[in-house]
Write a protein that holds these residues in place. Structure first.
Motif, PDB file in Angstrom:
ATOM      1  N   PHE A 193      44.678  42.166  44.007  1.00 45.52           N
ATOM      2  CA  PHE A 193      44.273  40.728  44.202  1.00 45.52           C
ATOM      3  C   PHE A 193      43.565  40.011  42.942  1.00 45.52           C
ATOM      4  CE2 PHE A 193      40.370  43.128  45.151  1.00 45.52           C
ATOM      5  CZ  PHE A 193      39.461  42.425  44.283  1.00 45.52           C
ATOM      6  N   ALA A 194      43.607  38.770  42.828  1.00 44.56           N
ATOM      7  CA  ALA A 194      43.144  38.012  41.600  1.00 44.56           C
ATOM      8  C   ALA A 194      42.205  37.119  42.541  1.00 44.56           C
ATOM      9  CB  ALA A 194      44.454  37.150  41.164  1.00 44.56           C
ATOM     10  N   LEU A 195      41.034  36.788  41.566  1.00 48.39           N
ATOM     11  CA  LEU A 195      39.946  35.965  41.904  1.00 48.39           C
ATOM     12  C   LEU A 195      39.784  34.866  41.074  1.00 48.39           C
ATOM     13  CD1 LEU A 195      36.977  38.091  43.286  1.00 48.39           C
ATOM     14  CD2 LEU A 195      38.335  36.572  44.765  1.00 48.39           C
ATOM     15  N   THR A 196      39.503  33.755  41.444  1.00 48.49           N
ATOM     16  CA  THR A 196      39.088  32.594  40.463  1.00 48.49           C
ATOM     17  C   THR A 196      37.307  32.901  40.660  1.00 48.49           C
ATOM     18  OG1 THR A 196      40.989  31.264  40.800  1.00 48.49           O
ATOM     19  CG2 THR A 196      38.959  30.175  39.749  1.00 48.49           C
ATOM     20  N   LEU A 197      36.586  33.286  39.520  1.00 42.52           N
ATOM     21  CA  LEU A 197      35.228  33.490  39.873  1.00 42.52           C
ATOM     22  C   LEU A 197      34.485  32.208  39.804  1.00 42.52           C
ATOM     23  CD1 LEU A 197      35.010  36.629  37.474  1.00 42.52           C
ATOM     24  CD2 LEU A 197      35.373  36.620  40.027  1.00 42.52           C
ATOM     25  N   PHE A 198      33.344  32.325  40.382  1.00 44.62           N
ATOM     26  CA  PHE A 198      32.549  31.030  40.269  1.00 44.62           C
ATOM     27  C   PHE A 198      32.021  30.470  39.265  1.00 44.62           C
ATOM     28  CE2 PHE A 198      31.428  32.788  44.731  1.00 44.62           C
ATOM     29  CZ  PHE A 198      31.830  31.555  45.489  1.00 44.62           C
ATOM     30  N   ASP A 199      32.253  31.620  38.021  1.00 45.39           N
ATOM     31  CA  ASP A 199      31.992  30.990  36.678  1.00 45.39           C
ATOM     32  C   ASP A 199      33.206  30.552  35.973  1.00 45.39           C
ATOM     33  OD1 ASP A 199      33.214  33.198  35.859  1.00 45.39           O
ATOM     34  OD2 ASP A 199      31.633  34.352  35.535  1.00 45.39           O
ATOM     35  N   GLY A 200      34.129  30.439  36.476  1.00 46.00           N
ATOM     36  CA  GLY A 200      35.517  29.971  36.147  1.00 46.00           C
ATOM     37  C   GLY A 200      36.149  30.767  35.745  1.00 46.00           C
ATOM     38  N   ASP A 201      35.883  32.072  35.328  1.00 42.24           N
ATOM     39  CA  ASP A 201      36.688  33.314  34.752  1.00 42.24           C
ATOM     40  C   ASP A 201      37.624  33.467  35.834  1.00 42.24           C
ATOM     41  OD1 ASP A 201      35.690  32.989  32.487  1.00 42.24           O
ATOM     42  OD2 ASP A 201      34.558  34.702  32.481  1.00 42.24           O
ATOM     43  N   SER A 202      38.863  34.125  35.513  1.00 34.86           N
ATOM     44  CA  SER A 202      39.574  34.770  36.369  1.00 34.86           C
ATOM     45  C   SER A 202      39.492  36.243  36.487  1.00 34.86           C
ATOM     46  CB  SER A 202      40.946  34.331  36.271  1.00 34.86           C
ATOM     47  OG  SER A 202      41.617  34.820  34.998  1.00 34.86           O
ATOM     48  N   PHE A 203      39.725  36.950  37.418  1.00 37.09           N
ATOM     49  CA  PHE A 203      39.741  38.292  37.529  1.00 37.09           C
ATOM     50  C   PHE A 203      40.708  38.835  38.423  1.00 37.09           C
ATOM     51  CE2 PHE A 203      38.749  41.759  40.620  1.00 37.09           C
ATOM     52  CZ  PHE A 203      37.839  42.839  39.922  1.00 37.09           C
ATOM     53  N   ARG A 204      41.478  39.820  37.649  1.00 40.86           N
ATOM     54  CA  ARG A 204      42.845  40.624  38.317  1.00 40.86           C
ATOM     55  C   ARG A 204      42.299  42.223  38.441  1.00 40.86           C
ATOM     56  NH1 ARG A 204      46.803  37.326  38.068  1.00 40.86           N
ATOM     57  NH2 ARG A 204      48.232  39.261  38.275  1.00 40.86           N
ATOM     58  N   LEU A 205      42.577  42.481  39.704  1.00 41.93           N
ATOM     59  CA  LEU A 205      42.289  44.134  39.974  1.00 41.93           C
ATOM     60  C   LEU A 205      43.188  44.877  39.152  1.00 41.93           C
ATOM     61  CD1 LEU A 205      40.637  46.019  41.800  1.00 41.93           C
ATOM     62  CD2 LEU A 205      42.489  45.921  43.198  1.00 41.93           C
ATOM     63  N   ALA A 206      44.418  44.389  39.052  1.00 43.66           N
ATOM     64  CA  ALA A 206      45.312  45.312  38.354  1.00 43.66           C
ATOM     65  C   ALA A 206      44.907  45.495  36.840  1.00 43.66           C
ATOM     66  CB  ALA A 206      46.514  44.392  38.330  1.00 43.66           C
ATOM     67  N   GLU A 207      44.170  44.709  36.151  1.00 45.05           N
ATOM     68  CA  GLU A 207      43.464  45.011  34.970  1.00 45.05           C
ATOM     69  C   GLU A 207      42.478  46.301  34.797  1.00 45.05           C
ATOM     70  OE1 GLU A 207      42.339  41.249  33.502  1.00 45.05           O
ATOM     71  OE2 GLU A 207      44.568  40.393  33.700  1.00 45.05           O
TER      72      GLU A 207
END
Lengths: 186, 168
Positions: free
Chosen positions: A40-54
């Motif tokens: 999954f990927a998230l757009t974090l509350f602080d604006g960054d993006s998060f990708r589990l695959a990484e």
């Protein structure tokens, strides 16, 4: 004979009833244990993006929470933040998935517990459904190979969480069978 | 219907009566169950609803995703609709939910293996009940009610007397 048989016939029914009352209808074992974690990927509350695959090669703690989930989410919040601070330099990532919440309430919650680990909303609930979440809070611990090693339903407990993380950090990769390196009795 | 014919009817029915009546009620029951089986859904909304009725709402107590007003059920319905629009078959969508939540998510267990008991037991029970009923009815017919117990003539006389007094 009849007098004995009739009460005897009731016994299986009682056993069945007892079994039904003693099992917890909400404790449903997740079919995802030992399976590879849904990406999954998230757009974090602080604006960054998060990708589990990484995050392959790291132990990942995925926590599903909501600001309206009182008291369980409030109980576990310091535990999650504590685990993040304790382990973030040791190849462990804690990530919060905020479900069915408003951004304002979620931000207030994060401020209240001084969250420093990545957190992002799950619009449409796609990530929670992908993880078979049926209530908040739920916490998944992923091993370095990206498999779901452990699922915790309800407020995460410090000792359990640390135990899981430690276990996965120190787990020796599955042994490859080697030949000739063990001594035979002389 | 004349009294004579009605009596004749009763007379005729009583020969095969209980068995036939039980069989007829079983047939009726099965037919009524078949009648409520879902019709093939056509539109997207109907198809979404159809799948949602078969899934258990995870945050509810014994409610289907179709019947629950909860946010979670709402999201699940949206997801079903999206997947249908993407061309996925209803079976594939149900399989997806089973893969994530386990078979628990299905309101009706799959008709296979141990689960079959759930489907077979009601009919076994119904059949067993019908046989028991037929046996009991037969026994009753073979041993008609015993003759009325003899009553003390003095007591009978007293009852008659008091009833006559009541009426006057």
């Amino acid at each position: 004979m009849k007098k004995v048989l009739l009460p005897l016939a009731v016994i299986p029914l009682l056993v069945l009833l007892a079994y039904g009352f003693w099992t917890d209808p909400t404790a449903v074992p997740s079919p995802l244990i030992e399976k590879s974690a849904p990406p999954f990927a998230l757009t974090l509350f602080d604006g960054d993006s998060f990708r589990l695959a990484e995050l392959r090669g790291k132990v990942v703690v995925v926590n599903f929470w909501a600001s309206w989930c009182f008291p369980a989410c409030y109980e576990e919040a310091p535990v999650l933040e504590g685990a993040w601070r304790e382990y973030k330099d040791r190849d462990v990532v804690v990530v919060g998935v905020n479900v069915q919440d408003t951004e304002k309430a979620a931000r207030e919650f994060m401020d209240r517990f001084k969250f420093t680990f990545p957190n992002g909303p799950d619009p449409g609930g796609k990530i929670s459904i992908d993880y078979g979440v049926y209530g908040v809070p739920e916490t998944f611990v992923l091993d370095k190979e990206g498999r779901i090693a452990y699922k915790h339903v309800g407020a995460a407990r410090g000792d359990v969480l640390m135990g899981q993380i430690e276990g996965l950090l120190h787990r020796v990769p599955p042994a490859v069978e080697k030949k000739g390196d063990h001594e035979r009795g002389a | 219907m004349s009294v004579a014919r009605r009596q004749g009817g009763i007379e005729r029915r009583s020969k095969t009566g209980p068995l036939r009546a039980v069989a007829a009620s079983v047939v009726l029951m099965v037919l009524s169950m078949v009648a409520v089986l879902p019709l093939a859904a056509s539109s997207l909304e109907e198809q979404t609803h159809q799948i949602a009725t078969e899934l258990r709402c995870p945050v509810c107590q014994g409610l289907s995703v179709a019947d629950s007003p909860s946010g979670m059920a709402n999201q699940m319905r949206d997801l079903i609709r999206e997947r249908l629009q993407a061309g996925e078959s209803p079976d594939a969508i149900k399989a997806y939910f089973v893969e994530r939540y386990g078979e628990w998510i299905l309101l009706a267990p799959k008709r296979e293996g141990f689960n079959l008991l759930v489907w077979v037991f009601p009919f076994l029970g119904l059949g067993g009940g019908a046989v028991a009923l037929a046996l009991v009815l037969r026994r009753w017919r073979r041993h008609p009610e015993a003759a009325p117990a003899s009553v003390d003539p003095a007591y009978l006389e007293r009852v008659r007397h008091e009833m006559a007094q009541d009426q006057s």
